[in-house]
Design a protein around this motif. Sequence first.
Motif, PDB file in Angstrom:
ATOM      1  N   UNK A 133       0.841  -1.201   0.000  1.00  0.00           N
ATOM      2  CA  UNK A 133       0.000   0.000   0.000  1.00  0.00           C
ATOM      3  C   UNK A 133       0.868   1.239   0.000  1.00  0.00           C
ATOM      4  N   UNK A 134       1.904   1.249   0.806  1.00  0.00           N
ATOM      5  CA  UNK A 134       2.769   2.420   0.898  1.00  0.00           C
ATOM      6  C   UNK A 134       3.401   2.704  -0.459  1.00  0.00           C
ATOM      7  N   UNK A 135       3.762   1.678  -1.139  1.00  0.00           N
ATOM      8  CA  UNK A 135       4.379   1.892  -2.435  1.00  0.00           C
ATOM      9  C   UNK A 135       3.374   2.410  -3.455  1.00  0.00           C
TER      10      UNK A 135
ATOM     11  N   UNK B 267       3.829  10.248  -3.739  1.00  0.00           N
ATOM     12  CA  UNK B 267       4.463  11.117  -2.752  1.00  0.00           C
ATOM     13  C   UNK B 267       3.646  12.385  -2.602  1.00  0.00           C
ATOM     14  N   UNK B 268       3.442  12.805  -1.331  1.00  0.00           N
ATOM     15  CA  UNK B 268       2.630  13.991  -1.057  1.00  0.00           C
ATOM     16  C   UNK B 268       3.547  15.198  -1.066  1.00  0.00           C
ATOM     17  N   UNK B 269       3.162  16.175  -1.856  1.00  0.00           N
ATOM     18  CA  UNK B 269       3.941  17.404  -1.953  1.00  0.00           C
ATOM     19  C   UNK B 269       3.467  18.339  -0.835  1.00  0.00           C
ATOM     20  N   UNK B 270       4.304  18.591   0.166  1.00  0.00           N
ATOM     21  CA  UNK B 270       3.959  19.420   1.327  1.00  0.00           C
ATOM     22  C   UNK B 270       3.555  20.840   0.896  1.00  0.00           C
ATOM     23  N   UNK B 271       4.237  21.355  -0.107  1.00  0.00           N
ATOM     24  CA  UNK B 271       3.929  22.708  -0.576  1.00  0.00           C
ATOM     25  C   UNK B 271       2.528  22.749  -1.183  1.00  0.00           C
ATOM     26  N   UNK B 272       2.155  21.716  -1.911  1.00  0.00           N
ATOM     27  CA  UNK B 272       0.822  21.658  -2.505  1.00  0.00           C
ATOM     28  C   UNK B 272      -0.245  21.575  -1.422  1.00  0.00           C
TER      29      UNK B 272
END
Length: 114
Positions: free
Chosen positions: A12-14, A18-23
């Motif tokens: 699941x993690x794969x 990836x979450x973009x913190x700036x977004x």
Amino acid sequence: VGPSDASPDEGVVEDLPLIDEKAVEQLTEGLISHYLPDLQRSKSALQELTQNQVVLLETLEQEISKFKECNSILDINALFSEAKHYHNKLVNIRNEMMLLHEKTSKLKVSGINI
């Protein structure tokens, strides 16, 4: 080890991008900037409404106390009226007693003993 032995969370993690913190920060700011003015206006309107309700409650309490005073005055007027009525009765009784006293005094003078 077969396919049923694998953990349900495995992989699941794969699969998550990836979450973009700036977004995330920009989306949060956009959401807040969209709803915040309406919420602030609502807060201001609620505060004004609350103040108006307080004023209205105070006014109602004053009016209620005025009505209570009026009822007290009416009670006092009724009491005075009743007192006047009983005073008149007492005056009448006194007059009757004086009249009876005069009659008995006349009878005594005439020689009739009571």
